[in-house]
Design an enzyme around this catalytic site. Structure first.
Site, PDB file in Angstrom:
ATOM      1  N   CYS A   1       0.751  -1.265   0.000  1.00  0.00           N
ATOM      2  CA  CYS A   1       0.000   0.000   0.000  1.00  0.00           C
ATOM      3  C   CYS A   1       0.782   1.316   0.000  1.00  0.00           C
ATOM      4  O   CYS A   1       0.805   2.039  -0.982  1.00  0.00           O
ATOM      5  CB  CYS A   1      -0.939   0.015   1.201  1.00  0.00           C
ATOM      6  SG  CYS A   1      -1.974  -1.441   1.364  1.00  0.00           S
TER       7      CYS A   1
ATOM      8  N   HIS B   1      -2.748   7.455   3.768  1.00  0.00           N
ATOM      9  CA  HIS B   1      -1.611   6.564   4.058  1.00  0.00           C
ATOM     10  C   HIS B   1      -0.264   7.143   3.626  1.00  0.00           C
ATOM     11  O   HIS B   1       0.680   6.409   3.334  1.00  0.00           O
ATOM     12  CB  HIS B   1      -1.820   5.187   3.376  1.00  0.00           C
ATOM     13  CG  HIS B   1      -1.194   4.065   4.133  1.00  0.00           C
ATOM     14  ND1 HIS B   1      -1.021   2.808   3.593  1.00  0.00           N
ATOM     15  CD2 HIS B   1      -0.681   3.993   5.397  1.00  0.00           C
ATOM     16  CE1 HIS B   1      -0.439   2.024   4.486  1.00  0.00           C
ATOM     17  NE2 HIS B   1      -0.229   2.726   5.590  1.00  0.00           N
TER      18      HIS B   1
HETATM   19 CA    CA Z   1      -2.951  -2.038  -0.889  1.00  0.00          CA
END
Ligand code: CA
Length: 485
Positions: free
Chosen positions: A64, A122
């Site tokens: 990610c 994120h």
């Molecule tokens: Ca991901």
């Protein structure tokens, strides 16, 4: 007055809207347009069929945070010190993607775009790293690496923890944010993100500016949580994880249907480039299917970082285009610069290239150029490097393998023994690139930090010692045992 308004309208249409729809951990085979037989995605399939489907689209990292950092900056994440996820236990780390790396959103904002980020961020939750500080006029979503889906579940838990003075509180439970304000959400969050995307599409029309939207659904990333109405669609799927995962993908698809409707109603559909992709491969421990690719999220086999992708722009990208040449998510930054008729920010380094003309002519944008993926494991690295038909890969501290990835998409037949010179040449080129890696700015775990601090990592020299790595498993075990003594 007429002249003024006419020119303004003309100027407006000269730059297309850009809508990036990113899914989280969506498997290669988990959309209809890539051949899924059990998950239906009619809205995505319609767009894909009327645009270009990319069968060899790579993100720059197999999980990610680093993949998103690469997407936003146009740079390999190892070159900017962001190859680890930010921790998600809620501890204050003050870390984030360095602000000196200008995001694509900054560039597009400067080029006159109304910019919005919706969904998962994120990329840093400390104030200087948040979306509004990174080129987004509007942000709706959450700052961490994942989130629970039902507000009636996460909100009470968070309130209880907060009242008890708990620290840290896991980021999966924090309230959603609209810019820097906490919101009291009532909808399943995939639906909330689709609703907000529609709102921004309507707002940007009023603002008379082209828009750039980064719509980063966290679906179908864990926790696997789906609505009853979506689960009902997949009653034929017996495995509960797979059924829930399918329902989560379907909820994204429903949302995309609403977004397309809003684009059409506001007469922006024709002038909007839609790019759909996943941030990394599917996790087959949590319901995903990467067939025919080998491997799972986190791997440098294809299943880790080759993702489902399409682009849609009516009358510009030919309907029914099948684009099989390799492309990288790193290409989006310079491609968007081109479409926005702007230059790259001053001093900006990008690792990808503008692929717009190649898309239109269906030609390879990366002739004789390597596309890399590199994951630091604990004490060794998983690596992949692809150039046209060929790919070298090193996984699990095993020797380098070589595949003709065009003919052997599933990486079944290792040709390293047959073409040792090709392996050496590609490994040497990868070694040269690895010299650009810098020490990570943060680590996900103490174990990762300790490996780097000990000087045993990233273990570049071990990584590139081809002969040693070609030992038999028995010889290799003996050799590693000897190293420990
Ligand atoms: Ca991901």
């Amino acid at each position: 007055m007429m002249v003024c308004c006419f020119s303004f309208a003309k100027a407006q249409t000269s730059k297309p809207n850009i809508l990036v729809i990113l899914c989280d951990d969506l498997g290669y085979n988990d959309v209809g347009f890539n051949g899924s037989t059990d998950i239906i995605t009619p809205e995505l399939d319609k767009l894909a069929a009327n645009g270009a489907i990319f069968s060899s689209a790579y993100v720059a990292h197999p999980f990610c945070g680093p993949s998103r950092a690469a997407l936003m900056t146009g740079r390999y994440t190892q070159e900017i010190g962001t190859p680890y996820n930010l921790r998600d236990d809620g501890r204050d780390t003050r870390s984030g993607v360095p602000v000196k790396e200008t995001f694509m959103s900054n560039m597009l904002q400067d080029a006159g775009y109304y910019t919005s980020a919706i969904g998962k961020w994120h990329l840093g939750d400390y104030p200087e790293f948040t979306p509004n500080k990174r080129g987004y006029d509007d942000f709706f979503g959450f700052l961490g690496g994942g989130h629970k889906y039902f507000p009636e579940k996460f909100q009470p838990y968070f309130e209880k923890q907060k009242q008890a003075g708990a620290y840290p509180i896991n980021v999966y439970f924090t309230p959603l944010l609209h810019n820097d304000k906490e919101v009291k959400e009532t909808e399943y969050i995939t639906d909330a993100f689709s609703r907000e995307a529609v709102r921004v599409i309507e707002e940007s029309k009023v603002k008379k500016k082209p828009f750039f939207m980064y719509l980063a659904y966290n679906a179908p990333h864990v926790p696997l949580e789906a609505k009853e109405e979506d689960l009902k669609v997949f009653e034929n799927i017996k495995d509960l994880d797979r059924r829930t995962y399918a329902a989560m993908v379907y909820s994204v698809d429903r949302g995309v249907g609403q977004i397309v409707k809003a684009l059409k109603e506001t007469k922006q559909f024709e002038n909007t480039l839609i790019v759909f992709l996943s941030d990394n491969g599917g996790n087959f421990d949590h319901g995903a299917n990467n067939y025919p690719l080998k491997g799972t999220k986190g791997d440098t086999f294809e299943g880790g970082f080759r993702v489902p992708m399409f682009m849609h722009m009516p009358n510009v990208i030919a309907a029914g285009t099948h684009f099989d040449h390799a492309v990288s998510a790193l290409d989006l930054y310079p491609t968007f610069a081109y479409l926005a008729k702007t230059n790259l920010p001053k001093g900006k380094v990008v690792n990808g290239k503008n692929i717009w003309n190649d898309i239109k002519s269906n030609t390879s944008p990366h002739k004789d150029e390597m596309i890399y993926a590199w994951r630091y494991r604990e004490g060794y690295s998983d690596v992949s490097a692809r150039k046209e038909d060929w790919k070298i890969v090193r996984m699990g501290n095993e020797p380098w393998q070589l595949f003709n990835i065009t003919k052997d998409i599933g990486e079944h037949k290792d040709l390293a023994g047959q073409f040792p010179d090709r392996v050496k040449e590609m490994v040497d080129e990868t070694k040269l690139w690895s010299k650009k890696h810098i020490t990570p700015l943060w680590f996900y775990s103490q174990a990762d930090a300790d490996y780097w601090a000990s000087g045993r990592f990233p273990g570049f020299e071990d990584t590139f010692e081809i002969d040693k790595l070609r030992m038999s498993p028995k010889e290799y075990t003996e050799w590693t045992e000897k190293q420990k003594k």
